[in-house]
Design a protein around this motif. Structure first.
Motif, PDB file in Angstrom:
ATOM      1  N   LEU A 167       0.829  -1.207   0.000  1.00 32.78           N
ATOM      2  CA  LEU A 167       0.000   0.000   0.000  1.00 32.78           C
ATOM      3  C   LEU A 167       0.863   1.257   0.000  1.00 32.78           C
ATOM      4  N   LEU A 173      -1.462   4.210  -0.899  1.00 36.58           N
ATOM      5  CA  LEU A 173      -2.821   3.919  -0.423  1.00 36.58           C
ATOM      6  C   LEU A 173      -2.894   3.667   1.079  1.00 36.58           C
ATOM      7  N   PRO A 182      -3.589   4.353   4.863  1.00 33.53           N
ATOM      8  CA  PRO A 182      -4.551   5.274   5.463  1.00 33.53           C
ATOM      9  C   PRO A 182      -3.838   6.404   6.214  1.00 33.53           C
ATOM     10  N   ASP A 190     -13.524  -2.209   1.772  1.00 36.00           N
ATOM     11  CA  ASP A 190     -12.487  -2.672   0.845  1.00 36.00           C
ATOM     12  C   ASP A 190     -12.703  -2.142  -0.570  1.00 36.00           C
ATOM     13  N   ARG A 210     -11.143   1.101  -1.253  1.00 38.02           N
ATOM     14  CA  ARG A 210      -9.710   0.968  -1.485  1.00 38.02           C
ATOM     15  C   ARG A 210      -9.453   0.489  -2.920  1.00 38.02           C
ATOM     16  N   LYS A 256      -9.831   3.342  -5.235  1.00 34.50           N
ATOM     17  CA  LYS A 256      -8.634   4.190  -5.196  1.00 34.50           C
ATOM     18  C   LYS A 256      -7.497   3.539  -5.964  1.00 34.50           C
TER      19      LYS A 256
END
Ligand SMILES: Nc1ncnc2c1ncn2[C@@H]1O[C@H](COP(=O)(O)OP(=O)(O)O)[C@@H](O)[C@H]1O
Ligand SMILES: [Mg+2]
Lengths: 337, 311
Positions: free
Chosen positions: A51, A56, A58, B206, B209, B212
């Motif tokens: 991520l 990505l 958080p 999810d 995500r 994105k």
């Protein structure tokens, strides 16, 4: 030349309980058309690494506090969100562990493929539809025309993961990151999906990062392997070298947990191996993070006081341990080419 | 989908019958009838004549059967108290006001509440979020009669010259603003809080995500992927709330002197005007039932999984 180069990546979570060093100085590179396998048990930082590359994580609580992610000569960690959006799904695509929750339940499969195509490519609605059908066909979904208008819940887990893969490859990415793509699937489907990924990788000439906790998956698909433990790389080598001459006690344990082909009980008995749990990633000890579980650490050595460096024990083979297999009891293993 | 709607419509029938039945039973539990109140001094013979005329001496099941027949032929019968007036007349003359008031209040609640909740969720824990949620909590907590009184005090009296809102009535659009706001504030606050909560939850999913990871623009992720799913609980809540707004506006109608149906309802209950109470109860039940039907249909559109389970 490496397409992706990650250098000393550090991603931390700033939580109320303290700073979680989820990824703590990870470096690797992925060459064009190659598959890098990242393996390690749950919670060792594989997903956070992936991520972080995608931008990505958080934010908050997570933050990349150090290191570089060089993609085709560009530094991704300093790109703006809008610039990153152009890279994601277009140059670097990602698929996730759970195909049941990774697709939007309220949009058709077709919509979810087409929106990706139309976001990155200059393509008409009709052309996007045609392309979406081709993609579903390519990932082995039967009757793709009618599947296009189906909602995800109509598809089985394996078919959904295929649909996810169709979305991921839709814009011909140069790198595909697959985060435990088969973990949530039935055993019988796992191999099929893995084969599909390998096929697509070859036909699309993609690089791939394949994340798994299963050494069997690594054996089947990876060219190079990174073994992670508690936010760090503990061993790194080409796949053949790693399986033939594992150095780190943790890798040995993972391989010991790998069921043999003639094992009648199949894969159910995986992870026989390592007793104990990895250390807390909040304020981890200034020591070898594996020491507490290591069968070779003894009270006399510096394992409990000194963090071993990741060192190149043989050309292209790195290990972070004071007790690599080839140095135990003074022995050195002969390496044959 | 059509089959689903037809079947749902069909199922409203027994529900309406049950509603009529219970209203009927409850009304019969009340002692006396409109002609035998202590305040009035009606001769015994006239009382009996009246009871005969309105069928109050029939066995209950005959009365019930007659009434059910009336409802399905759209005849709610005569008022027992207001001479020469049918329940149908009362509904025709006064129901539109209540409907309009409830509708405007609902519109205000949705149009302001949902975007406010969305903004709060997208800027979670910001100053804007805290401010919006503070006022939502206040708006949710204070009763509508107090809101109405405050609105009248400030916007009709104190600064009446500036705003030009009248203190009462239901004629010009100006006269409709304050009652609609007073009635809609609570639901607005409720929708804002509900939308914020579900939106925050949806943004954790999810598939957001995934969206994105596909590089979609944030605007599209919010509008197409997050909002739709966030609205499912909002739509679920909207049905009963709409029914409540249309049927539960007595107090606001009273304060603003709006000639709506609420006033008749209250006087009919105290005056034991069976037919008016029954007629209005049945009507309002049907409204609530229809509102829920609309919700179910919207729900099916928003969430394909339920759509299939039902057709
Ligand atoms: N939202 C979060 N808040 C705090 N810590 C987190 C969060 N997400 C992940 N972590 C930490 O990061 C570590 C690595 O997680 P992850 O990369 O998901 O592991 P895995 O290797 O199983 O994919 C975990 O041990 C966990 O402690
Ligand atoms: Mg993971």
């Amino acid at each position: 030349m490496a397409a992706l180069e990650v250098r000393d990546l550090q991603t931390h979570f700033f939580t109320r309980e303290g700073v979680v060093r989820a990824v703590d100085g990870v470096s690797f590179s992925v060459d064009r058309g190659q598959t890098l396998g990242i393996v390690g048990e749950s919670g060792c930082g594989k997903s956070v690494t992936a991520l972080s590359i995608m931008g990505l994580i958080p934010k908050p609580p997570a933050k990349i506090v150090g290191g570089e992610v060089q993609w085709e000569g560009r530094e991704l960690t300093t790109l703006s969100e809008r610039q990153l959006e152009d890279v994601r799904g277009h140059e670097i695509a990602m698929i996730f562990q759970d195909p049941m929750t990774s697709l939007n339940p309220t949009l058709t499969i077709g919509t979810q493929i087409k929106e990706t195509l139309r976001r990155h490519l200059d393509i008409s609605k009709d052309a996007a539809r045609k392309r979406a059908i081709e993609l579903l066909d390519e990932v082995g979904i039967p009757k793709p025309e009618s599947r296009l208008d189906d909602y995800p819940h109509r598809l089985s887990g394996g078919m959904r993961q295929r649909a996810m893969i169709a979305i991921a490859i839709s814009c011909n990415p140069e790198l595909l990151i697959a985060d435990e793509p088969t973990t949530a699937l039935d055993v019988t489907v796992q191999a099929q999906v893995l084969d599909l990924l390998e096929e697509l990788q070859a036909s699309h000439e993609m690089a791939m990062i394949l994340i798994t906790h299963d050494m069997g998956v690594i054996a089947e698909s990876a060219d190079d392997v990174v073994v992670m433990y508690a936010g760090q790389i503990v061993e790194q080598a080409p796949v053949q070298e790693l399986f033939d001459h594992p150095e780190h006690p943790y890798t040995e344990a993972l391989l010991g947990a790998l069921p043999q082909i003639d094992d009648a009980s199949g894969r159910n008995q995986r992870l026989t191996a390592i007793r104990g749990r990895p250390p807390d990633l909040i304020d981890p000890p200034k020591a070898c993070r594996f020491a507490a579980r290591c069968p070779h650490a003894s009270s006399g050595d510096s394992c409990a006081t000194h963090m071993p460096e990741l060192r190149e024990i043989r050309p292209g083979h790195f290990v972070r341990s004071q007790h690599p297999a080839s140095e135990r009891a003074g022995k050195r293993v002969e390496v044959t080419a | 989908m059509t089959a689903f709607i037809v079947r749902r419509l069909f199922w409203t029938l027994p529900v309406i019958l049950i509603v009529i039945f219970f209203t009927f039973v409850l009304m019969r539990q009340i002692e006396g009838n409109p002609f035998r109140t202590s305040e009035r001094n009606v001769p015994e013979s006239i009382q009996q004549n009246l009871e005969e005329k309105f069928g109050l001496n029939d066995p209950w099941y005959v009365q019930y059967a007659k009434y059910v027949k009336g409802v399905f032929t759209l005849d709610l019968g005569p008022s027992l108290v207001l001479r020469g007036r049918d329940v149908n007349d009362i509904v025709r003359e006064h129901f539109p006001e209540s409907l309009e008031l409830g509708g405007l209040a609902m519109l205000f609640a949705l149009v302001v509440g949902i975007p406010l909740g969305m903004l709060s969720a997208l800027r979670a824990n910001s100053f804007l979020d805290y401010t919006a949620m503070f006022f939502s909590n206040v708006g949710f907590a204070i009763p509508s009669f107090l809101v109405a009184t405050l609105l009248i005090y400030f916007f009709a009296l104190q600064w009446g010259d500036v705003f030009g809102f009248p203190t009462s009535g239901w004629t010009t659009w100006q006269s409709k603003v304050l009652p609609s706001l007073a009635l809609g504030l609570g639901p607005m606050a409720y929708f804002a809080r509900l939308t914020r909560g579900t939106m925050l939850e949806t943004l954790q999913q999810d598939y957001i995500r995934t969206a994105k990871a596909k590089g979609l623009r944030w605007r599209r992720i919010v509008a197409v992927h997050a909002l739709r799913n966030s609205l499912i609980p909002v739509v679920t809540a909207a049905g009963p709330i709409l029914g409540f707004l249309i049927t539960g506006s007595f107090i606001i109608e009273q304060i603003f002197a709006i000639p709506g149906i609420g006033r008749y309802y209250v006087t009919a209950v105290t005056g034991r005007d069976y037919s008016v109470v029954m007629g209005l109860t049945v009507l309002l039940s049907i409204i609530v039932i229809l509102a829920n039907l609309v919700v179910d249909i919207l729900y099916g559109i928003l969430d394909p999984r339920t759509r299939e389970a039902r057709t």
